[in-house]
Design an enzyme around this catalytic site. Structure first.
Site, PDB file in Angstrom:
ATOM      1  N   ASN A  35       0.856  -1.188   0.000  1.00  0.00           N
ATOM      2  CA  ASN A  35       0.000   0.000   0.000  1.00  0.00           C
ATOM      3  C   ASN A  35       0.897   1.245   0.000  1.00  0.00           C
ATOM      4  OD1 ASN A  35      -1.414   2.282   1.081  1.00  0.00           O
ATOM      5  ND2 ASN A  35      -3.086   0.911   1.646  1.00  0.00           N
ATOM      6  N   HIS A  39       0.987   6.268   1.821  1.00  0.00           N
ATOM      7  CA  HIS A  39       1.737   7.224   2.632  1.00  0.00           C
ATOM      8  C   HIS A  39       2.939   7.823   1.920  1.00  0.00           C
ATOM      9  CE1 HIS A  39      -1.152   6.799   5.628  1.00  0.00           C
ATOM     10  NE2 HIS A  39      -0.892   5.527   5.850  1.00  0.00           N
ATOM     11  N   HIS A  77      -5.500   3.751  -1.897  1.00  0.00           N
ATOM     12  CA  HIS A  77      -6.824   4.151  -1.415  1.00  0.00           C
ATOM     13  C   HIS A  77      -7.069   5.600  -1.814  1.00  0.00           C
ATOM     14  CE1 HIS A  77      -9.627   4.481   2.398  1.00  0.00           C
ATOM     15  NE2 HIS A  77     -10.253   4.791   1.275  1.00  0.00           N
ATOM     16  N   ARG A  92      -9.115   8.338  -1.105  1.00  0.00           N
ATOM     17  CA  ARG A  92     -10.110   8.750  -0.110  1.00  0.00           C
ATOM     18  C   ARG A  92     -10.942   9.898  -0.654  1.00  0.00           C
ATOM     19  NH1 ARG A  92      -8.954   6.649   5.304  1.00  0.00           N
ATOM     20  NH2 ARG A  92     -10.637   8.021   5.962  1.00  0.00           N
ATOM     21  N   ARG A 110      -6.764  13.015   0.819  1.00  0.00           N
ATOM     22  CA  ARG A 110      -5.687  13.450   1.711  1.00  0.00           C
ATOM     23  C   ARG A 110      -4.330  12.847   1.331  1.00  0.00           C
ATOM     24  NH1 ARG A 110      -7.284  10.094   7.128  1.00  0.00           N
ATOM     25  NH2 ARG A 110      -9.241  11.158   6.764  1.00  0.00           N
ATOM     26  N   GLU A 134      -8.551   0.730  -3.434  1.00  0.00           N
ATOM     27  CA  GLU A 134      -9.387   0.800  -2.224  1.00  0.00           C
ATOM     28  C   GLU A 134     -10.323   1.972  -2.339  1.00  0.00           C
ATOM     29  OE1 GLU A 134      -7.812   1.022   1.772  1.00  0.00           O
ATOM     30  OE2 GLU A 134      -6.461  -0.601   1.259  1.00  0.00           O
ATOM     31  N   THR A 158      -8.483   3.755   8.098  1.00  0.00           N
ATOM     32  CA  THR A 158      -9.704   2.961   8.103  1.00  0.00           C
ATOM     33  C   THR A 158      -9.842   2.302   9.469  1.00  0.00           C
ATOM     34  OG1 THR A 158      -9.187   2.518   5.796  1.00  0.00           O
ATOM     35  CG2 THR A 158     -10.990   1.256   6.763  1.00  0.00           C
ATOM     36  N   GLU A 168     -11.199  -9.184   2.713  1.00  0.00           N
ATOM     37  CA  GLU A 168      -9.934  -8.836   3.364  1.00  0.00           C
ATOM     38  C   GLU A 168     -10.220  -8.713   4.851  1.00  0.00           C
ATOM     39  OE1 GLU A 168      -7.324  -5.910   1.626  1.00  0.00           O
ATOM     40  OE2 GLU A 168      -6.583  -5.336   3.604  1.00  0.00           O
ATOM     41  N   HIS A 189      -3.974  -4.443   7.528  1.00  0.00           N
ATOM     42  CA  HIS A 189      -4.097  -3.321   8.457  1.00  0.00           C
ATOM     43  C   HIS A 189      -3.223  -3.515   9.690  1.00  0.00           C
ATOM     44  CE1 HIS A 189      -5.610   0.367  10.060  1.00  0.00           C
ATOM     45  NE2 HIS A 189      -6.334   0.534   8.986  1.00  0.00           N
TER      46      HIS A 189
HETATM   47  N1  PXP Z   1      -6.052  -2.965   3.955  1.00  0.00           N
HETATM   48  C1  PXP Z   1      -6.978  -1.986   4.069  1.00  0.00           C
HETATM   49  C2  PXP Z   1      -8.371  -2.275   3.640  1.00  0.00           C
HETATM   50  C3  PXP Z   1      -6.629  -0.709   4.536  1.00  0.00           C
HETATM   51  O1  PXP Z   1      -7.560   0.257   4.635  1.00  0.00           O
HETATM   52  C4  PXP Z   1      -5.278  -0.457   4.880  1.00  0.00           C
HETATM   53  C5  PXP Z   1      -4.878   0.901   5.329  1.00  0.00           C
HETATM   54  O2  PXP Z   1      -5.029   1.803   4.314  1.00  0.00           O
HETATM   55  C6  PXP Z   1      -4.351  -1.502   4.715  1.00  0.00           C
HETATM   56  C7  PXP Z   1      -4.774  -2.749   4.284  1.00  0.00           C
HETATM   57  C8  PXP Z   1      -2.915  -1.318   5.045  1.00  0.00           C
HETATM   58  O3  PXP Z   1      -2.783  -1.045   6.406  1.00  0.00           O
HETATM   59  P1  PXP Z   1      -1.427  -0.496   6.973  1.00  0.00           P
HETATM   60  O4  PXP Z   1      -1.142   0.773   6.244  1.00  0.00           O
HETATM   61  O5  PXP Z   1      -1.693  -0.305   8.416  1.00  0.00           O
HETATM   62  O6  PXP Z   1      -0.374  -1.542   6.686  1.00  0.00           O
END
Ligand code: PXP
Length: 261
Positions: free
Chosen positions: A23, A26, A59, A61, A65, A86, A117, A167, A207
């Site tokens: 992901n 960030h 994602h 959003r 952001r 996402e 999330t 998921e 997550h």
């Molecule tokens: N899966 C989903 C559905 C999420 O919303 C997120 C966070 O954006 C992640 C996985 C990844 O989580 P993390 O950034 O905490 O590794």
């Protein structure tokens, strides 16, 4: 933690490759702190691919952001590994998914004021609302994933409305502040992953995963993909993105190797 990993049976099937979805949200968070174009999420995605990622998750959003609309366009056009988009279940996001046709779309709950999330989708309570999105996205040839708590009720509802994938939200397991709580959360994930497979749902998890929490989850044979972001991007500040992803991959492989074939 490693010694606490329960031995998990793979139900007599070949041990399945555990995919890593990176992901990159960030990277965009840092870019947006200054505006401009640096650091570039597409470049991060390409580094992730070279480091062994099997897919990229982003994602978009509603408040934009981190990931922006043009990031999704560039990722969809340039990636050679699958893009997992996402999205909240809104008409605006649905249209963007239909325009870019990512490999998969993962529906997540979204509240503007949350930092990330915070919980899973209430599929059991809101299936009438969600099934329209599942149908339209699947109708466009995009696989649909639903981000849910590890509860059999949510999995049954996900199967009922035709999702391809669930998921599992593993945040409470990752964030547990005692070993007892962590073990209890892990049991829920183990049970849910098995139920997902029995319901014919492909099972992913994500997550909050870190180097310390990933191995037991990787050892669950019914889980075929992990989506990991925040920790990898944070760790990249110290060791670089390539190295942080390779180390996560190595730990996932250690966990996976515990599955009895
Ligand atoms: N899966 C989903 C559905 C999420 O919303 C997120 C966070 O954006 C992640 C996985 C990844 O989580 P993390 O950034 O905490 O590794």
């Amino acid at each position: 933690m490693t010694e606490q990993i329960p031995t998990t049976e793979s139900q007599g099937t070949e041990m399945q490759h555990l995919r890593l979805g990176v992901n990159i949200d960030h990277v965009a968070t840092i870019r947006n702190a200054r505006g401009g174009i640096h650091p570039d999420p597409l470049r991060a995605a390409q580094i992730a691919e070279a480091a062994g990622a099997d897919g990229i998750t982003a994602h978009l959003r509603e408040d934009r952001r981190h990931i922006a609309d043009h990031d999704i366009k560039l990722l969809a056009e340039n990636l050679s590994i699958p893009l997992n988009f996402e999205m909240a279940a809104t008409d605006e996001m649905l249209q963007i998914a239909l325009d870019h046709k990512p490999h998969a779309a993962c529906l997540v709950p979204e509240k503007r004021e949350e930092r990330t999330t915070e919980g899973g989708l209430d599929v059991a309570g809101g299936h009438n609302y969600l099934s329209r999105f599942v149908n339209e996205i699947r109708g466009a040839g995009i696989r649909v994933s639903l981000f849910v708590e590890p509860s059999v009720e949510q999995l049954e509802a996900s199967s009922h409305i035709g999702a391809d994938i669930v998921e599992l939200h593993v945040g409470p397991y990752c964030d547990a502040d005692t070993e007892e709580k962590r073990a209890a959360e892990f049991e829920k994930i183990l049970k849910a992953a098995k139920a997902a497979e029995e319901l014919g749902l492909e099972c992913h998890a994500g997550h909050g995963l870190t180097y310390d929490t990933v191995e037991p989850v990787a050892a669950i044979p019914n889980i075929v993909e992990l989506n990991i972001g925040h920790f990898l991007i944070g760790e990249a500040i110290f060791v670089g993105l390539d190295a942080s992803i390779r180390e996560m991959r190595r730990r996932m492989d250690i966990g996976r190797a515990q599955v009895k074939g």
